[in-house]
Scaffold this active site. Structure first.
Site, short mmCIF file in Angstrom:
data_model
loop_
_atom_site.label_atom_id
_atom_site.label_comp_id
_atom_site.label_asym_id
_atom_site.label_seq_id
_atom_site.Cartn_x
_atom_site.Cartn_y
_atom_site.Cartn_z
N ARG A 46 75.07 -36.54 27.19
CA ARG A 46 74.51 -36.13 28.49
C ARG A 46 74.20 -37.38 29.31
O ARG A 46 74.45 -37.43 30.51
CB ARG A 46 73.24 -35.27 28.30
CG ARG A 46 72.49 -35.07 29.61
CD ARG A 46 71.48 -33.93 29.60
NE ARG A 46 70.75 -33.75 28.37
CZ ARG A 46 69.79 -34.57 27.92
NH1 ARG A 46 69.42 -35.62 28.61
NH2 ARG A 46 69.20 -34.33 26.76
N TYR A 99 80.45 -25.27 53.56
CA TYR A 99 80.82 -24.31 52.51
C TYR A 99 79.62 -23.37 52.29
O TYR A 99 78.48 -23.81 52.23
CB TYR A 99 81.16 -25.09 51.23
CG TYR A 99 81.25 -24.21 50.01
CD1 TYR A 99 82.09 -23.09 50.01
CD2 TYR A 99 80.49 -24.47 48.88
CE1 TYR A 99 82.17 -22.26 48.89
CE2 TYR A 99 80.57 -23.65 47.76
CZ TYR A 99 81.41 -22.54 47.78
OH TYR A 99 81.48 -21.73 46.68
N ASP A 171 80.28 -34.84 52.73
CA ASP A 171 81.13 -34.09 51.80
C ASP A 171 82.59 -34.31 52.22
O ASP A 171 83.03 -33.87 53.27
CB ASP A 171 80.74 -32.60 51.85
CG ASP A 171 81.48 -31.77 50.80
OD1 ASP A 171 82.63 -32.13 50.46
OD2 ASP A 171 80.93 -30.76 50.35
N LYS A 196 88.75 -29.28 43.75
CA LYS A 196 89.74 -29.06 44.80
C LYS A 196 90.87 -30.10 44.69
O LYS A 196 91.52 -30.17 43.68
CB LYS A 196 89.04 -29.07 46.15
CG LYS A 196 87.78 -28.18 46.19
CD LYS A 196 88.14 -26.74 46.01
CE LYS A 196 87.02 -25.73 45.89
NZ LYS A 196 85.70 -26.08 45.53
#
Ligand code: P1T
Length: 379
Positions: A46, A99, A171, A196
Site C-alpha cells: 500500500r 465529468y 484534469d 481512458k
C-alpha cells in the site's frame, strides 16, 4: 528525452537484477526486511510497490514535473487531492463543465465534510477571478471539458490561482500529455483518469497525479498511504503497457475525430457539433495556442432530442453505447442519462447537457467504417 521515447522508457529502465526490458509485475503485498528498521526500500505494497513506482515516475516525466502518484481510479486520485490538501471551511473554485462523477464527489461527498465549492464559467477566465475568495485554496479545471469540450485558458487561470495563493489542478484526461502539458502553463497538479487514453484499451480502471511541488506531493502521498486507494501491480503494469503506444494511438484517435466532426457538421439531423478542431468552436483559437492537437472526443446535438438519440444508439453497429472513453474501440454515450446523470437536470440543461446531446469517443478503427456506421445510425 523526447516525448515518444519517454513514453517507452521513462521510469522503466531494464530490471537491475535480470535485465528484463518489461517492468516486472511485483505481485507481492509485503517485503522481507533484513532487521528491525532495515528494509530494502520497500515495506508494504500500500505504501509502495516497484511496478506502481515505475508508473508514477513515468507520468511525472510525461507531464514534465518531479513527482507522480498512482491510484485505484481517477476519482480516487481526485479524492486524494481534496482530502490530502484541504480542510473544513476551505473553498474550491471549479470549472462548471466537469465529468459528472467529479461533480458528485464535490457535491455529495466533500461538501458534507465542510468544503465550500463554487463554479466558474469554464470558457471565461474572468469568471474564475470573480469566484475567488480569501479562503480559496484550490482551483479545479477540466480542459477540454467533459462532455462539451469547452476549452479553459490554463495560463490565465493559473495566474488567478497564483495571485490568490491557491493551487491549480487541471484534469488532463481528455487531452493527455501528448496534446497538452498543463504544468508548463502553470498548473501545480495534473490529474488523470488513466482508465481512458493512457491505459487506452478499456481494460483497466486507474488514476494518476503529476505534482510539481515537494510539499504538495508529500501531503498527497501521505493521504495515498493513509487512505489506501492504490492500484494493484497488474493494473499499474497494464497502464504502463498502454502508455507505450500513446503517441501512435492519439494521432489515430484525432484523425478519426476530425473526420467525424466534419461529417456531422454537414448532416441535416445534427444541429450542433462540439469539437475544438472545428473553426466554428468557440475555443478553437485557444486550443491552437495551448494544445498540440484537439484529441479524439466529439459531441453533437441531435435535432430530434431523446427519441432521435434512442434510434441513433439502436442502429449503431461499430460504436458501442457505453460509459468511458479513450479506448481503441469507438464508444457512444448519452451524457444526460449516463456519465452526467448525477448533475440535477436544471443544472445540466443550464450547462448545455440536453436531451439531444450525444458524446462520441472516436476509436482507432478505419475511418470509413466509423463514418458509415454514423451515417446509417443517423438515417
Ligand atoms: O472513472 P475514473 O477512472 O474514476 O475517472 C473519473 C474521471 C475523471 N476525470 C474525467 C475527465 C473523466 O472523464 C473521468 C471518468 N469519465 C467517464 C467514465 C466518462 O465516461 O466520462
Amino acid at each position: 528525452m523526447n516525448f515518444e521515447t519517454a513514453l517507452i522508457h521513462a521510469g522503466q529502465a531494464a530490471d537491475r537484477q535480470t535485465g528484463s526490458v518489461s517492468v516486472p509485475v511485483y505481485q507481492t503485498s509485503t517485503y522481507k526486511q533484513d532487521g528491525i528498521g532495515r528494509d530494502r526500500g520497500w515495506e508494504y505494497s500500500r505504501t509502495g510497490n516497484p511496478t506502481r513506482k515505475a508508473l508514477e515516475d513515468c507520468i511525472a516525466a510525461l507531464e514534465g514535473v518531479k513527482y507522480g502518484l498512482a491510484f485505484a481510479s481517477g476519482l480516487a486520485a481526485e479524492t486524494a487531492v481534496l482530502g490530502g490538501l484541504l480542510k473544513k471551511g476551505d473553498h474550491v473554485v471549479a470549472g462548471d463543465d466537469l465529468y459528472g462523477g467529479t461533480y458528485r464527489l464535490f457535491e455529495k461527498v466533500f461538501r458534507h465534510w465542510g468544503l465550500e465549492i463554487s463554479y466558474a464559467d469554464s470558457k471565461d477566465p474572468a469568471s474564475f477571478k470573480r469566484a475567488m475568495r480569501r479562503s480559496t485554496r484550490l482551483v479545479w479545471v477540466e480542459t477540454p471539458t467533459n462532455p462539451l469540450l469547452n476549452i479553459t485558458d490554463i495560463a490565465a487561470v493559473a495566474e488567478t490561482a497564483r495571485k490568490g495563493k491557491a493551487l491549480l489542478a487541471v484534469d488532463n484526461t481528455f487531452a493527455t500529455p501528448y496534446f497538452q502539458r498543463p504544468a508548463e502553463l502553470g498548473a501545480d497538479i495534473v490529474v488523470h483518469s488513466s482508465t481512458k487514453y493512457l491505459g487506452g484499451h478499456s481494460d483497466v480502471i486507474g488514476g494518476l497525479l503529476a505534482i510539481k511541488d515537494k510539499c504538495v506531493f508529500e501531503a498527497v502521498k501521505f493521504y495515498q498511504n493513509a487512505a489506501g486507494a492504490v492500484p494493484g501491480p497488474w493494473d499499474a503494469w497494464l497502464t504502463l503497457r498502454g502508455i507505450k503506444t500513446l503517441s501512435v494511438r492519439m494521432k489515430a484517435h484525432e484523425a478519426n475525430a476530425f473526420a467525424i466532426a466534419a461529417a456531422l457538421s454537414r448532416h441535416p439531423a445534427v444541429s450542433k457539433v462540439y469539437y475544438p478542431g472545428l473553426e466554428s468552436h468557440p475555443g478553437h483559437e485557444l486550443a491552437g495556442r495551448q494544445m498540440d492537437g484537439c484529441g479524439g472526443m466529439v459531441g453533437f446535438e441531435l435535432k430530434g432530442g431523446r427519441p432521435a438519440a434512442e434510434s441513433f444508439f439502436r442502429r449503431l453497429k461499430i460504436f458501442s453505447l457505453a460509459e468511458s472513453l479513450g479506448g481503441v474501440e469507438s464508444l457512444a454515450c448519452y451524457p444526460a442519462a449516463m456519465t452526467h446523470a448525477a448533475i440535477p437536470e436544471r443544472d445540466r440543461l443550464k450547462r448545455g447537457i440536453t436531451a439531444g446531446l450525444v458524446r462520441l469517443s472516436a476509436g482507432i478503427e478505419n475511418s470509413d467504417d466509423l463514418l458509415e456506421d454514423l451515417a446509417r445510425a443517423l438515417k
